[in-house]
Design a protein around this motif. Structure first.
Motif, PDB file in Angstrom:
ATOM      1  N   MET A   1      26.181 -12.799  52.706  1.00  0.00           N
ATOM      2  CA  MET A   1      25.793 -13.200  51.365  1.00  0.00           C
ATOM      3  C   MET A   1      26.512 -12.285  50.383  1.00  0.00           C
ATOM      4  SD  MET A   1      22.051 -13.471  49.480  1.00  0.00           S
ATOM      5  CE  MET A   1      21.550 -11.819  49.888  1.00  0.00           C
ATOM      6  N   VAL A   2      27.076 -12.879  49.334  1.00  0.00           N
ATOM      7  CA  VAL A   2      27.684 -12.105  48.259  1.00  0.00           C
ATOM      8  C   VAL A   2      26.732 -12.191  47.078  1.00  0.00           C
ATOM      9  CG1 VAL A   2      29.651 -11.896  46.702  1.00  0.00           C
ATOM     10  CG2 VAL A   2      30.024 -12.565  49.066  1.00  0.00           C
ATOM     11  N   LYS A   3      26.390 -11.030  46.506  1.00  0.00           N
ATOM     12  CA  LYS A   3      25.414 -11.014  45.411  1.00  0.00           C
ATOM     13  C   LYS A   3      25.719  -9.918  44.414  1.00  0.00           C
ATOM     14  CE  LYS A   3      21.799  -8.218  46.405  1.00  0.00           C
ATOM     15  NZ  LYS A   3      20.482  -7.982  46.285  1.00  0.00           N
ATOM     16  N   CYS A   4      25.169 -10.084  43.218  1.00  0.00           N
ATOM     17  CA  CYS A   4      25.256  -9.036  42.205  1.00  0.00           C
ATOM     18  C   CYS A   4      24.251  -7.957  42.593  1.00  0.00           C
ATOM     19  CB  CYS A   4      24.938  -9.611  40.829  1.00  0.00           C
ATOM     20  SG  CYS A   4      25.025  -8.360  39.531  1.00  0.00           S
ATOM     21  N   ASN A   5      24.683  -6.714  42.561  1.00  0.00           N
ATOM     22  CA  ASN A   5      23.826  -5.609  42.965  1.00  0.00           C
ATOM     23  C   ASN A   5      23.276  -4.857  41.751  1.00  0.00           C
ATOM     24  OD1 ASN A   5      22.724  -4.637  45.326  1.00  0.00           O
ATOM     25  ND2 ASN A   5      24.225  -3.031  45.586  1.00  0.00           N
TER      26      ASN A   5
END
Length: 60
Positions: A28-32
């Motif tokens: 999963m690619v997400k804003c951290n």
């Protein structure tokens, strides 16, 4: 690893790639950024890391 675009909501570049094993490797690619809301459609996920990253970059 290809370069990931900044978040379309907060424009920050604090982007994370998470991975877990749930019946096979998932990504999963997400804003951290803790102040950034989770998008209503969710974050890009899948079994192929390159496709998930491409999806993030198209989405942004």
């Amino acid at each position: 690893m290809g370069k990931l675009k900044p978040c379309k909501y907060c424009r920050k570049s604090n982007i994370a790639v998470e991975r877990w094993s749930s019946g096979g490797m998932m990504y999963m690619v997400k804003c951290n950024n803790p102040d950034c809301p989770v998008p209503p459609e969710g974050y890009p996920t899948g079994r192929n890391l390159e496709k998930v990253k491409d999806e993030w970059n198209k989405w942004n």
